[in-house]
Motif scaffolding. Sequence first.
Motif, PDB file in Angstrom:
ATOM      1  N   GLY A 257      -8.045 -12.100  -4.275  1.00  0.00           N
ATOM      2  CA  GLY A 257      -8.952 -10.984  -4.379  1.00  0.00           C
ATOM      3  C   GLY A 257      -8.509  -9.813  -5.230  1.00  0.00           C
ATOM      4  N   SER A 258      -9.519  -9.088  -5.691  1.00  0.00           N
ATOM      5  CA  SER A 258      -9.340  -7.770  -6.313  1.00  0.00           C
ATOM      6  C   SER A 258     -10.207  -6.783  -5.553  1.00  0.00           C
ATOM      7  CB  SER A 258      -9.744  -7.784  -7.789  1.00  0.00           C
ATOM      8  OG  SER A 258     -11.152  -7.965  -7.922  1.00  0.00           O
ATOM      9  N   ASP A 259      -9.817  -5.511  -5.600  1.00  0.00           N
ATOM     10  CA  ASP A 259     -10.600  -4.449  -4.962  1.00  0.00           C
ATOM     11  C   ASP A 259     -10.063  -3.131  -5.505  1.00  0.00           C
ATOM     12  OD1 ASP A 259     -12.165  -2.847  -3.382  1.00  0.00           O
ATOM     13  OD2 ASP A 259     -11.382  -3.586  -1.466  1.00  0.00           O
ATOM     14  N   GLY A 322      -6.846   1.627   4.652  1.00  0.00           N
ATOM     15  CA  GLY A 322      -6.712   0.391   3.891  1.00  0.00           C
ATOM     16  C   GLY A 322      -6.906  -0.865   4.709  1.00  0.00           C
ATOM     17  N   HIS A 323      -6.986  -1.971   3.994  1.00  0.00           N
ATOM     18  CA  HIS A 323      -7.174  -3.297   4.579  1.00  0.00           C
ATOM     19  C   HIS A 323      -6.376  -4.299   3.768  1.00  0.00           C
ATOM     20  CE1 HIS A 323      -9.696  -4.412   1.136  1.00  0.00           C
ATOM     21  NE2 HIS A 323     -10.233  -3.201   1.241  1.00  0.00           N
ATOM     22  N   GLY A 324      -5.999  -5.405   4.401  1.00  0.00           N
ATOM     23  CA  GLY A 324      -5.308  -6.459   3.698  1.00  0.00           C
ATOM     24  C   GLY A 324      -6.213  -7.166   2.714  1.00  0.00           C
ATOM     25  N   ILE A 325      -5.595  -7.934   1.833  1.00  0.00           N
ATOM     26  CA  ILE A 325      -6.339  -8.690   0.816  1.00  0.00           C
ATOM     27  C   ILE A 325      -5.553  -9.951   0.500  1.00  0.00           C
ATOM     28  CG2 ILE A 325      -5.236  -7.518  -1.147  1.00  0.00           C
ATOM     29  CD1 ILE A 325      -8.033  -7.588  -2.519  1.00  0.00           C
ATOM     30  N   GLY A 326      -6.263 -11.015   0.179  1.00  0.00           N
ATOM     31  CA  GLY A 326      -5.621 -12.288  -0.154  1.00  0.00           C
ATOM     32  C   GLY A 326      -6.673 -13.253  -0.636  1.00  0.00           C
ATOM     33  N   VAL A 327      -6.915 -14.327   0.127  1.00  0.00           N
ATOM     34  CA  VAL A 327      -7.968 -15.267  -0.241  1.00  0.00           C
ATOM     35  C   VAL A 327      -9.346 -14.692   0.078  1.00  0.00           C
ATOM     36  CG1 VAL A 327      -6.551 -17.342  -0.069  1.00  0.00           C
ATOM     37  CG2 VAL A 327      -7.724 -16.489   1.970  1.00  0.00           C
ATOM     38  N   THR A 328      -9.380 -13.567   0.772  1.00  0.00           N
ATOM     39  CA  THR A 328     -10.593 -12.777   0.934  1.00  0.00           C
ATOM     40  C   THR A 328     -10.277 -11.343   0.505  1.00  0.00           C
ATOM     41  OG1 THR A 328     -10.102 -12.169   3.224  1.00  0.00           O
ATOM     42  CG2 THR A 328     -11.370 -14.172   2.879  1.00  0.00           C
ATOM     43  N   THR A 329     -11.318 -10.561   0.257  1.00  0.00           N
ATOM     44  CA  THR A 329     -11.095  -9.188  -0.177  1.00  0.00           C
ATOM     45  C   THR A 329     -10.868  -8.230   0.987  1.00  0.00           C
ATOM     46  OG1 THR A 329     -13.511  -8.985  -0.378  1.00  0.00           O
ATOM     47  CG2 THR A 329     -12.259  -9.376  -2.399  1.00  0.00           C
ATOM     48  N   HIS A 330     -11.133  -8.677   2.214  1.00  0.00           N
ATOM     49  CA  HIS A 330     -10.845  -7.871   3.405  1.00  0.00           C
ATOM     50  C   HIS A 330     -10.262  -8.780   4.478  1.00  0.00           C
ATOM     51  CE1 HIS A 330     -13.604  -5.097   1.405  1.00  0.00           C
ATOM     52  NE2 HIS A 330     -13.201  -4.154   2.217  1.00  0.00           N
ATOM     53  N   GLU A 331      -9.051  -8.467   4.920  1.00  0.00           N
ATOM     54  CA  GLU A 331      -8.396  -9.239   5.970  1.00  0.00           C
ATOM     55  C   GLU A 331      -7.280  -8.391   6.564  1.00  0.00           C
ATOM     56  OE1 GLU A 331      -7.206 -12.540   3.405  1.00  0.00           O
ATOM     57  OE2 GLU A 331      -5.109 -11.893   3.520  1.00  0.00           O
ATOM     58  N   PRO A 332      -6.695  -8.810   7.707  1.00  0.00           N
ATOM     59  CA  PRO A 332      -5.545  -8.076   8.236  1.00  0.00           C
ATOM     60  C   PRO A 332      -4.397  -8.114   7.234  1.00  0.00           C
ATOM     61  CG  PRO A 332      -6.432  -9.610   9.854  1.00  0.00           C
ATOM     62  CD  PRO A 332      -7.088  -9.940   8.549  1.00  0.00           C
ATOM     63  N   PRO A 333      -3.499  -7.106   7.283  1.00  0.00           N
ATOM     64  CA  PRO A 333      -3.422  -6.000   8.248  1.00  0.00           C
ATOM     65  C   PRO A 333      -4.294  -4.823   7.814  1.00  0.00           C
ATOM     66  CG  PRO A 333      -1.559  -5.882   6.763  1.00  0.00           C
ATOM     67  CD  PRO A 333      -2.341  -7.111   6.357  1.00  0.00           C
ATOM     68  N   CYS A 348       0.096  -7.379   1.259  1.00  0.00           N
ATOM     69  CA  CYS A 348      -0.746  -6.749   0.242  1.00  0.00           C
ATOM     70  C   CYS A 348      -1.938  -6.106   0.925  1.00  0.00           C
ATOM     71  CB  CYS A 348      -1.236  -7.779  -0.768  1.00  0.00           C
ATOM     72  SG  CYS A 348       0.067  -8.506  -1.762  1.00  0.00           S
ATOM     73  N   PHE A 349      -2.259  -4.889   0.514  1.00  0.00           N
ATOM     74  CA  PHE A 349      -3.359  -4.162   1.146  1.00  0.00           C
ATOM     75  C   PHE A 349      -3.810  -3.029   0.241  1.00  0.00           C
ATOM     76  CE2 PHE A 349       0.783  -2.878   2.797  1.00  0.00           C
ATOM     77  CZ  PHE A 349       0.830  -1.534   2.443  1.00  0.00           C
ATOM     78  N   SER A 350      -4.975  -2.489   0.564  1.00  0.00           N
ATOM     79  CA  SER A 350      -5.505  -1.361  -0.198  1.00  0.00           C
ATOM     80  C   SER A 350      -4.991  -0.045   0.361  1.00  0.00           C
ATOM     81  CB  SER A 350      -7.034  -1.367  -0.158  1.00  0.00           C
ATOM     82  OG  SER A 350      -7.504  -1.141   1.160  1.00  0.00           O
ATOM     83  N   VAL A 351      -4.935   0.953  -0.502  1.00  0.00           N
ATOM     84  CA  VAL A 351      -4.714   2.351  -0.103  1.00  0.00           C
ATOM     85  C   VAL A 351      -5.878   3.112  -0.725  1.00  0.00           C
ATOM     86  CG1 VAL A 351      -3.196   4.348  -0.195  1.00  0.00           C
ATOM     87  CG2 VAL A 351      -2.211   2.046  -0.019  1.00  0.00           C
TER      88      VAL A 351
END
Length: 390
Positions: A257-259, A322-333, A348-351
């Motif tokens: 993902g990107s965000d 923030g939220h985690g990101i990986g194979v989806t754009t929103h996931e834990p943590p 990996c997560f957003s700030v």
Amino acid sequence: MTTAPNSEPAPARPAPDRSGPAPFTTADYAARMAAAARAAADAGLAGLLIAPGPDLAHLTGYRPTAETERLTLLVLAAGRDPVLVVPALEAPDAAKAPGAGALTLRDWTDGKDPYAVTAPLLDADGRFGVSDNTWALHLLGLQKELPTTSYAPLTGALPMLRAVKDDRELARLAAAGAAADAAYAQILHVPFAGRRESDVAADLAGLLRAHGHSQVDFTVVGSGPNGANPHHEAGDRVIRHGDMVVLDFGGLKHEYGSDISRTVHVGEPTAEEQRVHDIVREAQQAGFAAVRPGAACQDVDRAARAVITEFGYGDRFIHRTGHGIGVTTHEPPYMVEGEEQPLVPGMCFSVEPGVYLPGRFGVRIEDIVTVTEDGGRRLNNAPRELAIVE
């Protein structure tokens, strides 16, 4: 403050990026499934039940092409070989998944009871972690077949299942972030004033795809008062000179993902608009500076929120940081008050702090960040200054 050179002709969109990293191997998926089974045992679970969705894609590489009422379920337990229960008509596709060589396929045909097929794979008295998006239809079917089993959602039972990325996953996330940065750089050259939010959103979607995204998940364009709604969907409002415009967009490139969020202004901002943007930018930097191994997720939220509160806008920061990101754009943590999960290298997560003034405007600035051995690293490097567009 940055002024976009809108007087220049808009650059041509690049040719689609068709390059990609080496695919994950059967061995990679086998290691993931084994690690997940061990984690389940360590958490006191008899095993894991994984329905179609991001967990199944992460663990096996299998992505069914359509949602179906027919049971598809990966059964993982420590000390046992992984088994994927699938409808017979979908078994050929499942057998082509990159992780299929590391598991056993067990199919069932229409007219048969899929829960009776699955029940022998489960401990009749066990407690199982269940992927969050499992259909109630299937969970209730298993409970009827095995009434003494119990279940826990994976978000609660194993919140770190997909949270820590290896180097190859990080490379994919970095590539997705760079593509989002490139899309932002180009969107600054398109006209804003006099066009609908949906027009700019379509431009963003096209740019993400041109820079290699196979999937666009969202293109938020919140102009003027619409920017005060953090999840505003781009609509028919015509963007005007003098508007602040929140841009938040992302999707999947190479299946990761990107965000990113940036806020731009159509023409010169007022002193207040510039000040609010500066506050959010300072808060975003504070949140990033709080990223380090061993810090709690809530520490990132607290650091960003403290800046906004200090300047008197604390009640206008109305979502988690923030939220985690990986194979989806929103996931834990999740970077939110009360989340004491320690940060670990590879997470990996957003700030993305923001300030939202109802009826007037909003500001949000967001980067994807990964935890390193001694701090954090941004996966978005687009300028964070307030850009001026036309």
